[in-house]
Design an enzyme around this catalytic site. Sequence first.
Site, PDB file in Angstrom:
ATOM      1  N   LYS A   1      -1.327   6.058   3.992  1.00  0.00           N
ATOM      2  CA  LYS A   1      -0.233   5.532   3.165  1.00  0.00           C
ATOM      3  C   LYS A   1       0.660   6.713   2.814  1.00  0.00           C
ATOM      4  CE  LYS A   1       0.431   1.893  -0.245  1.00  0.00           C
ATOM      5  NZ  LYS A   1       0.829   0.797   0.668  1.00  0.00           N
TER       6      LYS A   1
ATOM      7  N   GLU B   1       1.644  -5.128  11.910  1.00  0.00           N
ATOM      8  CA  GLU B   1       2.020  -5.447  10.532  1.00  0.00           C
ATOM      9  C   GLU B   1       3.506  -5.239  10.373  1.00  0.00           C
ATOM     10  OE1 GLU B   1       0.749  -2.779   7.407  1.00  0.00           O
ATOM     11  OE2 GLU B   1       0.629  -1.082   8.767  1.00  0.00           O
TER      12      GLU B   1
HETATM   13  C1  LIG Z   1       0.565  -0.505   1.095  1.00  0.00           C
HETATM   14  C2  LIG Z   1       0.782  -1.107   2.426  1.00  0.00           C
HETATM   15  C3  LIG Z   1       0.295  -2.380   2.791  1.00  0.00           C
HETATM   16  C4  LIG Z   1      -0.393  -3.295   1.808  1.00  0.00           C
HETATM   17  O1  LIG Z   1      -1.568  -2.765   1.292  1.00  0.00           O
HETATM   18  P1  LIG Z   1      -2.134  -3.346  -0.092  1.00  0.00           P
HETATM   19  O2  LIG Z   1      -3.330  -2.505  -0.342  1.00  0.00           O
HETATM   20  O3  LIG Z   1      -2.461  -4.755   0.148  1.00  0.00           O
HETATM   21  O4  LIG Z   1      -1.061  -3.162  -1.097  1.00  0.00           O
HETATM   22  C5  LIG Z   1       0.483  -2.824   4.072  1.00  0.00           C
HETATM   23  N1  LIG Z   1       1.138  -2.076   4.983  1.00  0.00           N
HETATM   24  C6  LIG Z   1       1.636  -0.869   4.677  1.00  0.00           C
HETATM   25  C7  LIG Z   1       2.336  -0.089   5.728  1.00  0.00           C
HETATM   26  C8  LIG Z   1       1.477  -0.341   3.393  1.00  0.00           C
HETATM   27  O5  LIG Z   1       1.983   0.861   3.100  1.00  0.00           O
END
Ligand SMILES: *Cc1c(COP(=O)(O)O)cnc(C)c1O
Length: 340
Positions: A186, A220
């Site tokens: 992240k 995603e």
């Molecule tokens: C944060 C994020 C998510 C969602 O993750 P959660 O833990 O459900 O908030 C999905 N994809 C990306 C690229 C992210 O940065």
Amino acid sequence: MSENTSALEAKTIPFGTVFADRMVTSTFRESTWSPISHEELAPLSLHPACHVLHYSSSCFEGLKAYRLESGSVGIFRLDRHIRRMRQSAELLCLPVPEADMLEEMIVSLVSECRDAVPEYPGSLYLRPTLIGTEPSIGAAAAPSSEALLYVFASQVGAYFETGARPLKLLVEEEAMRSTPSFGMAKTGGNYASALHHIVEARRNFAVDQVLFCPGGDVQETGATNFMLVNDQTILTKSLDASFLPGVTRDSVLALARSLGYEVLERPFTVNELLQWLPTGEALLTGTAAVIAGVGSVIYRGEEHRAGSGEIGPNTLRLHKALTDIQRGAVSDPLGWLRSV
Ligand SMILES: *Cc1c(COP(=O)(O)O)cnc(C)c1O
């Protein structure tokens, strides 16, 4: 805004633009973390040469504290977010904060800002952030020897208003959001590399988001995980290093299992997605939006509706199951709320 933000107020505030007036910090220098410091939220002072500004040594988390129906405050799946932050730090070659320290920073900030947690569907969005601060532009191929870890908070409303309109996605088959090995971190760099594609897609197709499917592999969107659902089954990509292992994703799958859905976690293709859509539903998951329904996808210039094009009954059912726990309307059978 440190006093209690009403649900109404929180609803009118653009997401992530209003902040609680406190933050918690710790600095890493000479191989040790400084004691946690509680401070007034204020601009940071950084050397212009510091590592993060040139070589993007940064990672973050996003999690929420909710005001429960009982009146107390609960942090949703704190342990999972701490675990993922440590994993991101490791991938960025940043010093990995101890889980106990991160937990203390987050919990003590929420405790300090307890009166600023909005009523549901608002929440206090928490943003732990870790950056490399070594003042050396020579360290392009070396980890930052110094770092700053801080946690601050933002009062937010529901990301989408109730009765949210279904979203439109562009299926992108060529571009990658990240790389095959870094998608699980992240980190701002992944957002930076996806942004150009999202801006183009919005301009050319008036879509809300881009669904990244490099080589036909459905991954995603820029900031949320993706799932297909119908009356019996949920299908989503199995975890690998190419995409972010969402905590909301994990929560929805756990609830779906308990509601009797068959949960399929495996790679799937754009073709399979297109076959699913006429009789099924598609949804996005993430902490900010929780669960968002998809109305249609654009593939090679053609729009394909998901089911009726409205937010489907299974999407609404899963949304209710999850948000009932988050707002404390039902018991917390899986122990997901850490009360503060
Ligand atoms: C944060 C994020 C998510 C969602 O993750 P959660 O833990 O459900 O908030 C999905 N994809 C990306 C690229 C992210 O940065």
